[in-house]
Design an enzyme around this catalytic site. Structure first.
Site, mmCIF file in Angstrom:
data_model
loop_
_atom_site.group_PDB
_atom_site.id
_atom_site.type_symbol
_atom_site.label_atom_id
_atom_site.label_comp_id
_atom_site.label_asym_id
_atom_site.label_seq_id
_atom_site.Cartn_x
_atom_site.Cartn_y
_atom_site.Cartn_z
ATOM 1 N N GLY A 13 0.819 -1.215 0.000
ATOM 2 C CA GLY A 13 0.000 0.000 0.000
ATOM 3 C C GLY A 13 0.846 1.255 0.000
ATOM 4 O O GLY A 13 0.648 2.161 0.810
ATOM 5 N N SER A 15 1.166 3.582 -2.457
ATOM 6 C CA SER A 15 0.894 4.617 -3.465
ATOM 7 C C SER A 15 0.625 6.000 -2.876
ATOM 8 O O SER A 15 0.805 6.996 -3.554
ATOM 9 C CB SER A 15 -0.267 4.189 -4.374
ATOM 10 O OG SER A 15 -1.430 3.962 -3.625
ATOM 11 N N ARG A 16 0.178 6.060 -1.631
ATOM 12 C CA ARG A 16 -0.093 7.396 -1.039
ATOM 13 C C ARG A 16 -0.077 7.297 0.479
ATOM 14 O O ARG A 16 0.189 6.236 1.038
ATOM 15 C CB ARG A 16 -1.421 7.966 -1.544
ATOM 16 C CG ARG A 16 -2.580 7.040 -1.360
ATOM 17 C CD ARG A 16 -3.780 7.483 -2.197
ATOM 18 N NE ARG A 16 -4.644 6.363 -2.472
ATOM 19 C CZ ARG A 16 -5.506 5.840 -1.620
ATOM 20 N NH1 ARG A 16 -5.644 6.365 -0.433
ATOM 21 N NH2 ARG A 16 -6.234 4.788 -1.938
ATOM 22 N N TYR A 156 -12.610 -1.913 12.088
ATOM 23 C CA TYR A 156 -11.245 -1.372 11.984
ATOM 24 C C TYR A 156 -10.454 -1.670 13.256
ATOM 25 O O TYR A 156 -9.316 -2.134 13.201
ATOM 26 C CB TYR A 156 -11.328 0.131 11.701
ATOM 27 C CG TYR A 156 -9.981 0.796 11.469
ATOM 28 C CD1 TYR A 156 -9.288 0.612 10.271
ATOM 29 C CD2 TYR A 156 -9.412 1.604 12.447
ATOM 30 C CE1 TYR A 156 -8.062 1.216 10.061
ATOM 31 C CE2 TYR A 156 -8.185 2.226 12.242
ATOM 32 C CZ TYR A 156 -7.516 2.028 11.040
ATOM 33 O OH TYR A 156 -6.292 2.632 10.832
ATOM 34 N N ALA A 158 -11.054 -4.018 15.419
ATOM 35 C CA ALA A 158 -10.847 -5.469 15.511
ATOM 36 C C ALA A 158 -9.697 -5.898 14.599
ATOM 37 O O ALA A 158 -8.853 -6.718 14.983
ATOM 38 C CB ALA A 158 -12.136 -6.199 15.123
ATOM 39 N N LYS A 160 -7.134 -4.056 13.582
ATOM 40 C CA LYS A 160 -5.843 -3.572 14.083
ATOM 41 C C LYS A 160 -5.419 -4.328 15.344
ATOM 42 O O LYS A 160 -4.232 -4.568 15.559
ATOM 43 C CB LYS A 160 -5.899 -2.064 14.325
ATOM 44 C CG LYS A 160 -6.046 -1.254 13.034
ATOM 45 C CD LYS A 160 -4.967 -1.600 12.020
ATOM 46 C CE LYS A 160 -4.959 -0.683 10.807
ATOM 47 N NZ LYS A 160 -3.920 -1.042 9.836
HETATM 48 N N1 LIG Z 1 -3.960 7.961 8.527
HETATM 49 C C1 LIG Z 1 -4.146 7.677 9.803
HETATM 50 O O1 LIG Z 1 -4.619 8.494 10.604
HETATM 51 C C2 LIG Z 1 -3.748 6.311 10.318
HETATM 52 C C3 LIG Z 1 -3.711 6.104 11.695
HETATM 53 C C4 LIG Z 1 -3.368 4.863 12.190
HETATM 54 C C5 LIG Z 1 -3.058 3.842 11.312
HETATM 55 N N2 LIG Z 1 -3.099 4.058 9.967
HETATM 56 C C6 LIG Z 1 -2.801 2.929 9.094
HETATM 57 O O2 LIG Z 1 -1.795 3.307 8.163
HETATM 58 C C7 LIG Z 1 -1.917 2.520 6.987
HETATM 59 C C8 LIG Z 1 -1.936 3.434 5.776
HETATM 60 O O3 LIG Z 1 -3.113 4.231 5.839
HETATM 61 P P1 LIG Z 1 -3.226 5.670 5.192
HETATM 62 O O4 LIG Z 1 -3.822 6.540 6.200
HETATM 63 O O5 LIG Z 1 -1.951 6.053 4.545
HETATM 64 O O6 LIG Z 1 -4.369 5.361 4.104
HETATM 65 P P2 LIG Z 1 -4.502 5.757 2.579
HETATM 66 O O7 LIG Z 1 -3.978 7.117 2.326
HETATM 67 O O8 LIG Z 1 -5.910 5.446 2.226
HETATM 68 O O9 LIG Z 1 -3.528 4.724 1.851
HETATM 69 C C9 LIG Z 1 -3.800 3.353 1.839
HETATM 70 C C10 LIG Z 1 -2.822 2.698 0.903
HETATM 71 O O10 LIG Z 1 -3.121 1.293 0.857
HETATM 72 C C11 LIG Z 1 -3.329 0.928 -0.497
HETATM 73 N N3 LIG Z 1 -4.274 -0.182 -0.560
HETATM 74 C C12 LIG Z 1 -5.568 -0.211 -0.178
HETATM 75 N N4 LIG Z 1 -6.091 -1.425 -0.418
HETATM 76 C C13 LIG Z 1 -5.087 -2.171 -0.973
HETATM 77 C C14 LIG Z 1 -5.001 -3.491 -1.452
HETATM 78 N N5 LIG Z 1 -6.043 -4.331 -1.425
HETATM 79 N N6 LIG Z 1 -3.822 -3.926 -1.956
HETATM 80 C C15 LIG Z 1 -2.752 -3.108 -1.997
HETATM 81 N N7 LIG Z 1 -2.777 -1.839 -1.566
HETATM 82 C C16 LIG Z 1 -3.930 -1.375 -1.063
HETATM 83 C C17 LIG Z 1 -3.831 2.201 -1.185
HETATM 84 O O11 LIG Z 1 -3.592 2.184 -2.577
HETATM 85 P P3 LIG Z 1 -4.760 1.938 -3.665
HETATM 86 O O12 LIG Z 1 -5.954 2.684 -3.203
HETATM 87 O O13 LIG Z 1 -4.187 2.370 -4.951
HETATM 88 O O14 LIG Z 1 -4.941 0.469 -3.611
HETATM 89 C C18 LIG Z 1 -2.942 3.227 -0.507
HETATM 90 O O15 LIG Z 1 -1.656 3.237 -1.082
HETATM 91 C C19 LIG Z 1 -3.199 1.715 7.155
HETATM 92 O O16 LIG Z 1 -2.885 0.418 7.599
HETATM 93 C C20 LIG Z 1 -3.947 2.471 8.222
HETATM 94 O O17 LIG Z 1 -4.853 1.670 8.912
HETATM 95 C C21 LIG Z 1 -3.437 5.275 9.455
#
Ligand SMILES: NC(=O)c1ccc[n+]([C@@H]2O[C@H](COP(=O)([O-])OP(=O)(O)OC[C@H]3O[C@@H](n4cnc5c(N)ncnc54)[C@H](OP(=O)(O)O)[C@@H]3O)[C@@H](O)[C@H]2O)c1
Length: 246
Positions: A13, A15-16, A156, A158, A160
């Protein structure tokens, strides 16, 4: 010399959001970085440019973490090109703000599958190579919502919490091969999955956070780069919270 010079990493994951920040932070520390994603090609191209701008090799794969065969092929390709994969960051994850009463079975499956089964599939794919090398670093991206009672969607939280258990059991199982498994649990960040949080939930977080602000992907990513480096050699099975003090 960066902390990760000579290493090769796979970030799921990438890409962003946090995944992209981790890709770039690892690259800045000298690692060659491969990442996958499932949809956003334009964003993935930007991540790849960010990796390559650090002067290291990058690979981008449009392969879902739920595509077992695709993930195995991806790992095979990177191992062929780079010799080995030293680091896996299980970052791919999705969230969805919905109360349990309105949650459909498909919602539950989508969130559990992407966050938990995806980590299982990616880990299985890299494990054989790490065992062969008798070295590896696996970092799972959990969440504060998986370790603390807070207002968060039930599926979510559950998922994590499951990653915390996955981390602990796997660390015990494969420590003998010189592979460490840890979990990084961020609080609410200023982009990514938290983007769809209602304003009231963000405000509540800010009220309870000692630093009084949301985290940034970059500060979490910099810490992740240290966690997967040789500087962090004895931490194993741990879940580290990075939340500004909640
Ligand atoms: N942001 C927060 O506040 C926060 C806090 C705690 C934990 N986290 C955790 O941090 C991690 C990243 O989250 P984020 O906030 O950066 O979210 P995000 O901006 O939505 O990025 C999610 C990434 O995962 C990829 N992805 C989603 N489904 C996928 C799949 N089936 N196969 C491969 N790639 C996939 C997306 O790319 P595509 O859409 O192109 O597939 C994207 O690159 C997650 O595990 C999230 O739970 C985030």
């Amino acid at each position: 010399m960066g902390l990760l010079a000579g290493r090769t990493a796979l970030v799921t994951g990438g890409s962003r959001g946090l995944g992209r920040a981790i890709c770039v932070a690892l690259a800045r520390e000298g690692a060659a970085v491969a990442f996958n994603y499932s949809k956003d090609e334009e964003a993935a191209a930007e991540t790849l440019r960010g990796i390559e701008a650090c002067g290291v090799r990058g690979w981008s794969f449009k392969v879902s973490v739920l595509d077992r065969v695709g993930m195995q092929a991806l790992v095979k390709q990177v191992e062929k090109d780079a010799g080995k994969i030293d680091i896996l960051v299980n970052n791919a994850g999705i969230g969805q703000v919905v109360p349990l009463a309105l949650m459909e079975e498909e919602d539950w499956d989508r969130v559990m599958d992407t966050n938990v089964k995806g980590a299982f599939i990616a880990t299985k794919a890299v494990l054989r190579g790490m065992v062969r090398e008798k070295r590896g670093r696996i970092l799972n991206i959990g969440s504060l919502a998986g370790v603390k009672m807070m207002q968060a969607p039930v599926h979510y939280s559950a998922a994590k919490a499951a990653l915390k258990g996955f981390t602990e059991a796997l660390a015990k199982e494969i420590g003998r091969y010189g592979i460490t498994v840890n979990c990084l649990a961020p609080g609410v960040l200023d982009e990514g999955v938290s983007g769809n949080l209602p304003a009231a939930r963000r405000d509540e977080y800010l009220r309870h956070c000692a630093l009084g602000r949301l985290g940034t992907c970059e500060e979490v990513a910099d810490f992740a780069a240290m966690l997967v480096s040789d500087r962090n050699s004895f931490m194993n099975g741990a879940t580290v919270v990075l939340d500004g003090g909640v």
